[in-house]
Design a protein around this motif. Structure first.
Motif, PDB file in Angstrom:
ATOM      1  N   HIS A 251       4.682  30.024 -15.624  1.00  0.00           N
ATOM      2  CA  HIS A 251       6.042  29.601 -15.263  1.00  0.00           C
ATOM      3  C   HIS A 251       6.091  28.940 -13.892  1.00  0.00           C
ATOM      4  O   HIS A 251       7.057  29.086 -13.140  1.00  0.00           O
ATOM      5  CB  HIS A 251       7.006  30.792 -15.358  1.00  0.00           C
TER       6      HIS A 251
ATOM      7  N   ARG B  47       4.840  37.353 -20.908  1.00  0.00           N
ATOM      8  CA  ARG B  47       3.800  37.667 -19.935  1.00  0.00           C
ATOM      9  C   ARG B  47       4.012  36.896 -18.637  1.00  0.00           C
ATOM     10  O   ARG B  47       4.436  35.742 -18.666  1.00  0.00           O
ATOM     11  CB  ARG B  47       2.453  37.260 -20.547  1.00  0.00           C
ATOM     12  N   HIS B  48       3.746  37.530 -17.506  1.00  0.00           N
ATOM     13  CA  HIS B  48       3.733  36.833 -16.223  1.00  0.00           C
ATOM     14  C   HIS B  48       2.386  37.069 -15.555  1.00  0.00           C
ATOM     15  O   HIS B  48       1.655  37.980 -15.924  1.00  0.00           O
ATOM     16  CB  HIS B  48       4.844  37.354 -15.301  1.00  0.00           C
TER      17      HIS B  48
ATOM     18  N   CYS C 104       3.546  32.520 -10.698  1.00  0.00           N
ATOM     19  CA  CYS C 104       3.175  32.927 -12.057  1.00  0.00           C
ATOM     20  C   CYS C 104       2.649  31.684 -12.772  1.00  0.00           C
ATOM     21  O   CYS C 104       3.343  30.670 -12.843  1.00  0.00           O
ATOM     22  CB  CYS C 104       4.392  33.489 -12.788  1.00  0.00           C
TER      23      CYS C 104
ATOM     24  N   MET D 142       8.628  29.968 -10.703  1.00  0.00           N
ATOM     25  CA  MET D 142       8.452  31.400 -10.510  1.00  0.00           C
ATOM     26  C   MET D 142       7.409  31.600  -9.407  1.00  0.00           C
ATOM     27  O   MET D 142       6.211  31.526  -9.673  1.00  0.00           O
ATOM     28  CB  MET D 142       8.009  32.054 -11.829  1.00  0.00           C
TER      29      MET D 142
END
Ligand SMILES: [Cu+2]
Length: 253
Positions: free
Chosen positions: A242, A204-205, A239, A246
Motif C-alpha cells: 500500500h 495483509r500489511h 507498507c 501507508m
C-alpha cells in the motif's frame, strides 16, 4: 450418453456449440475474473475499487453472449491489461496465503487472466468457424477450476494457522488500521528499536524500512513483536502493498 453427444458433435453441430470449446473456456476465464473481487467485497463490504474491477469482465461476458468476436477480443485485452497492471503485486500476494483478502482475488485474477489470454486466439478462430475438436479447453478449464478451489481452501487453512506474539515490555505499540499506521511518527532511542505491530485490517500489511533492511509481513488480525538496531536519524517506514500512502517516520534520537 457420452458417445451419443460426441456423435452429434461430429455430425450436425456447428463448431462452437456442444462440448467444452475455446469460447466456453474464454467465458470461464471471464467468470473467474468477474468473481475475483467478490471475496474482498464480501469481507469488507462495498469498496469502490473492487466494485469497478467487476465491470470490465462483466462487459466482456455480455459481449461474448451477444457480439461474440468483440467479446473475445475485449476479454483478451482486459485480461492482459489486468495481468500487466498487477504484475508487481501478484508474486508478493501469492507468497502469502494467510491473507485470503489478498491471496484469493490475486490467485483468481492470475488464473482467470491467464486462461482468457490463452483462449483468445483459439476462441477467435472458433468464432470464425475455424475450429478443431480438441480436449485441451476442457483440460485447461478443469485445471483452472481445481487451482481456484485449491487456493481458496489453502488460504483458509493458512489463515487459521496464524499466531500472534505477546508484547515485550517497553515496546512501542503500532496499530495498522484503515490502511494507515498509528502513530505515524515513532520515536525510539539510539540502539535497539522494539515495536509491537498489530494489523486490524482484513488485508495483509508490511512494516518496511529500506535503509535498515527491515521488512515484516503482518497478516490480518495478527500481532508481531519485532526488534532491530538503528543509529540516530530519521527513517521512512511504509507498507509494501500500500505504498505510497501507508507510511510514517521513525525518529531515532
Ligand atoms: Cu498495507
Amino acid at each position: 450418453m457420452q458417445t451419443q453427444e460426441a456423435a452429434k458433435l461430429e455430425g450436425t453441430a456447428t463448431p462452437h456449440t456442444g462440448g467444452f470449446d475455446w469460447i466456453k473456456l474464454m467465458a470461464l476465464g471471464g467468470a473467474i475474473l468477474l468473481l475475483s473481487p467478490v471475496l474482498p467485497i464480501l469481507i469488507d463490504g462495498f469498496n469502490p475499487f473492487f466494485t469497478i474491477l467487476i465491470v470490465p469482465p462483466l462487459v466482456g461476458l455480455v459481449l461474448l453472449r451477444f457480439a461474440r468476436k468483440v467479446g473475445i477480443v475485449w476479454l483478451g485485452v482486459v485480461s492482459l491489461a489486468l495481468l500487466v497492471m498487477n504484475a508487481g503485486f501478484i508474486p508478493d500476494a501469492l507468497m502469502h496465503p494467510e491473507s485470503p483478502a489478498d491471496f484469493v482475488p490475486v490467485s483468481m485474477l492470475t488464473v482467470g487472466g491467464l486462461l482468457a489470454v490463452t483462449a483468445t486466439i483459439p476462441a477467435f478462430r472458433a468464432a470464425r468457424g475455424r475450429t478443431r475438436i480438441s480436449a485441451l479447453p476442457k483440460v485447461l478449464g478443469g485445471v483452472a477450476v481445481a487451482l481456484v478451489v485449491t487456493s481458496v481452501g489453502a488460504s483458509m487453512v493458512a489463515r487459521g494457522m496464524i499466531t500472534s506474539d505477546a508484547p515485550a515490555a517497553g515496546s512501542t505499540v503500532v496499530e495498522m488500521e484503515d490502511f494507515a499506521f498509528g502513530p505515524q511518527t515513532i520515536s525510539a532511542e539510539n540502539g535497539e528499536v522494539s515495536l509491537y505491530l498489530t494489523n486490524n485490517d482484513s488485508v495483509r500489511h508490511t512494516f518496511t524500512v529500506d535503509e535498515l533492511g527491515v521488512d515484516v509481513s503482518i497478516a490480518p488480525g495478527q500481532s508481531r513483536q519485532i526488534r532491530f538496531d538503528a543509529d540516530a536519524g530519521e527513517y521512512r517506514f511504509y507498507c509494501k502493498p500500500h505504498d505510497p500512502g501507508m507510511e510514517g517516520d521513525l525518529v531515532v534520537g
